[in-house]
Design an enzyme around this catalytic site. Structure first.
Site, mmCIF file in Angstrom:
data_model
loop_
_atom_site.group_PDB
_atom_site.id
_atom_site.type_symbol
_atom_site.label_atom_id
_atom_site.label_comp_id
_atom_site.label_asym_id
_atom_site.label_seq_id
_atom_site.Cartn_x
_atom_site.Cartn_y
_atom_site.Cartn_z
ATOM 1 N N ARG A 61 -7.222 -24.437 33.370
ATOM 2 C CA ARG A 61 -5.900 -24.365 34.024
ATOM 3 C C ARG A 61 -5.776 -25.613 34.890
ATOM 4 O O ARG A 61 -6.586 -25.825 35.796
ATOM 5 C CB ARG A 61 -5.786 -23.105 34.886
ATOM 6 C CG ARG A 61 -4.610 -23.165 35.846
ATOM 7 C CD ARG A 61 -4.297 -21.841 36.495
ATOM 8 N NE ARG A 61 -3.702 -20.918 35.548
ATOM 9 C CZ ARG A 61 -3.051 -19.811 35.888
ATOM 10 N NH1 ARG A 61 -2.918 -19.474 37.148
ATOM 11 N NH2 ARG A 61 -2.549 -19.015 34.964
ATOM 12 N N HIS B 172 2.201 -22.400 28.850
ATOM 13 C CA HIS B 172 1.368 -21.248 29.220
ATOM 14 C C HIS B 172 1.214 -20.380 27.956
ATOM 15 O O HIS B 172 1.728 -19.264 27.889
ATOM 16 C CB HIS B 172 2.031 -20.478 30.364
ATOM 17 C CG HIS B 172 1.096 -19.597 31.129
ATOM 18 N ND1 HIS B 172 -0.241 -19.435 30.781
ATOM 19 C CD2 HIS B 172 1.291 -18.803 32.232
ATOM 20 C CE1 HIS B 172 -0.813 -18.598 31.631
ATOM 21 N NE2 HIS B 172 0.093 -18.207 32.513
ATOM 22 N N GLN C 89 -0.140 -16.659 28.081
ATOM 23 C CA GLN C 89 0.819 -15.717 28.661
ATOM 24 C C GLN C 89 1.875 -15.337 27.628
ATOM 25 O O GLN C 89 2.243 -14.169 27.485
ATOM 26 C CB GLN C 89 1.494 -16.351 29.883
ATOM 27 C CG GLN C 89 2.525 -15.461 30.529
ATOM 28 C CD GLN C 89 1.912 -14.239 31.193
ATOM 29 O OE1 GLN C 89 1.014 -14.360 32.010
ATOM 30 N NE2 GLN C 89 2.386 -13.051 30.838
ATOM 31 N N ASP D 262 10.963 -16.236 35.698
ATOM 32 C CA ASP D 262 9.742 -16.732 36.339
ATOM 33 C C ASP D 262 10.160 -17.386 37.661
ATOM 34 O O ASP D 262 11.360 -17.628 37.889
ATOM 35 C CB ASP D 262 9.038 -17.736 35.403
ATOM 36 C CG ASP D 262 7.678 -18.196 35.916
ATOM 37 O OD1 ASP D 262 7.111 -17.523 36.801
ATOM 38 O OD2 ASP D 262 7.175 -19.230 35.431
ATOM 39 N N CYS E 24 5.834 -13.002 34.002
ATOM 40 C CA CYS E 24 4.402 -13.331 33.881
ATOM 41 C C CYS E 24 3.623 -12.989 35.137
ATOM 42 O O CYS E 24 2.415 -12.813 35.077
ATOM 43 C CB CYS E 24 4.230 -14.801 33.519
ATOM 44 S SG CYS E 24 4.799 -15.938 34.801
ATOM 45 N N ARG F 209 -2.557 -9.621 28.513
ATOM 46 C CA ARG F 209 -3.257 -10.903 28.635
ATOM 47 C C ARG F 209 -4.698 -10.727 28.156
ATOM 48 O O ARG F 209 -5.247 -11.569 27.438
ATOM 49 C CB ARG F 209 -3.273 -11.373 30.104
ATOM 50 C CG ARG F 209 -1.950 -11.825 30.666
ATOM 51 C CD ARG F 209 -1.476 -13.109 30.043
ATOM 52 N NE ARG F 209 -2.408 -14.213 30.187
ATOM 53 C CZ ARG F 209 -2.507 -15.010 31.247
ATOM 54 N NH1 ARG F 209 -1.704 -14.838 32.280
ATOM 55 N NH2 ARG F 209 -3.385 -16.009 31.278
#
Ligand code: CP
Ligand code: NVA
Length: 306
Positions: free
Chosen positions: A103, A130, A133, A222, A263, A291
């Site tokens: 990440r 991402h 996700q 988001d 998310c 996830r």
């Protein structure tokens, strides 16, 4: 040949379907106590240059559930934080480990890591994408709606890593995708170029959330300011506030029975109201759970000889 998961643009619809099928199987196996220890004796290195709750825990737990071991490397405390080149980190970790999850900020860093690593590299979030996700999101939608093709996915908010990956993942799976974001906050041009090449699903980019959400089967949002954009938070608030929010009024325009996904972490009262969040909490926390299953699928396919 070594395989990585760097961004959904690299995958075909068949690749995504395969991951989702294995993810469903992983979920079934775990719920029924069936063995799935395909990472026995294997080690995943997890590099974090940004904060995380879900990604860290789900990768660590998922590796353990498959019989492997995960180790946490923070950017700050490892030599990465003191400037050791990514290319050298990749070659060192390749001699100890069986996979790397990273990440970080730039997508180029993940691509560089994958170029020099001889083991699979998994993108656990960059400023651009991402993918893990969005695989979990697609899995959750498919679970509830029984299909993806022909559904309409709507994203309200910043044209960020989530928007980029949702556009690519949704369109690749045959979903119509609509995005509403303020001017100056569009998704990445590479993603918009990809959307133009899609012929079997429709993509719309507009400024008005009401237009984007009309008839949507899945509504996703988001945060307005992502990790690394803390200094822009005030400027972003002015651009998004009062318009780019998933609230009850907006949800009335979606398809009846539409799902909501986020998310997480969520900022109630900003991109989503507490009312809509709580009304869809089961779907949102199922998404968080997925996830684990989606990433186990990715790891088993890339690292487990599945
Ligand atoms: N959604 C997500 O990636 O959560 P974390 O930042 O907690 O990992
Ligand atoms: N867009 C958000 C997602 C967090 C999981 C960020 O990058 O901070």
């Amino acid at each position: 040949m070594k395989k990585d998961l760097l961004k959904l643009l690299d995958l075909t619809r068949e690749d995504i379907t395969k991951i989702l099928d294995v993810a469903d199987q992983m979920k079934y196996n775990q719920k029924h106590g069936l063995p799935h220890d395909c990472l026995k004796g294997k080690t995943l290195a997890m590099i974090f240059e940004k904060n995380s709750t879900r990604t860290r825990v789900s990768f660590e737990v998922g590796t353990y559930q498959m019989g492997g071991h995960a180790l946490f490397l923070s950017g700050k405390e490892s030599q990465i934080g003191r400037g050791e080149p990514i290319a050298d980190t990749a070659r060192v970790l390749s001699r100890y480990c069986d996979g790397i999850m990273i990440r970080t900020y730039g997508q180029d860093e993940v691509e560089e890591l994958a170029k020099y690593a001889t083991i699979p590299v998994i993108n656990g979030l960059t400023d651009f994408a991402h993918p893990c996700q969005v695989l979990a999101d697609l899995m959750t939608v498919r679970e509830k709606m029984t299909r993806l093709e022909g559904l309409k996915l709507c994203f309200i908010g910043d044209g960020n890593n989530m928007a980029n990956s949702l556009i690519v993942g949704g369109l690749k799976c045959g979903m119509d995708v609509s995005v509403a974001c303020p001017e100056g906050y569009d998704p990445d041009p590479k993603v918009l170029d990809f959307a133009k090449t899609v012929t079997d699903a429709k993509f719309t980019l507009c400024r008005d959330p009401k237009e984007a959400v009309a008839g949507a089967d899945v509504v996703i949002t988001d945060v307005w300011a992502s990790m690394g954009q803390e200094e822009e938070a005030q400027k972003r608030r002015l651009a998004f506030e009062g318009v780019y929010q998933v609230n009850a009024e907006l949800m009335k325009l979606a398809h009846p029975g539409a799902m909501v996904q986020h998310c997480l972490p969520a900022h109630r009262g900003e991109e989503i109201t507490a009312e809509v969040f709580e009304a869809h909490a089961d779907e949102i926390f199922e998404e968080a759970e997925n996830r684990l299953h989606a990433q186990k699928a990715v790891m088993s396919l890339l690292m487990g000889g599945n």
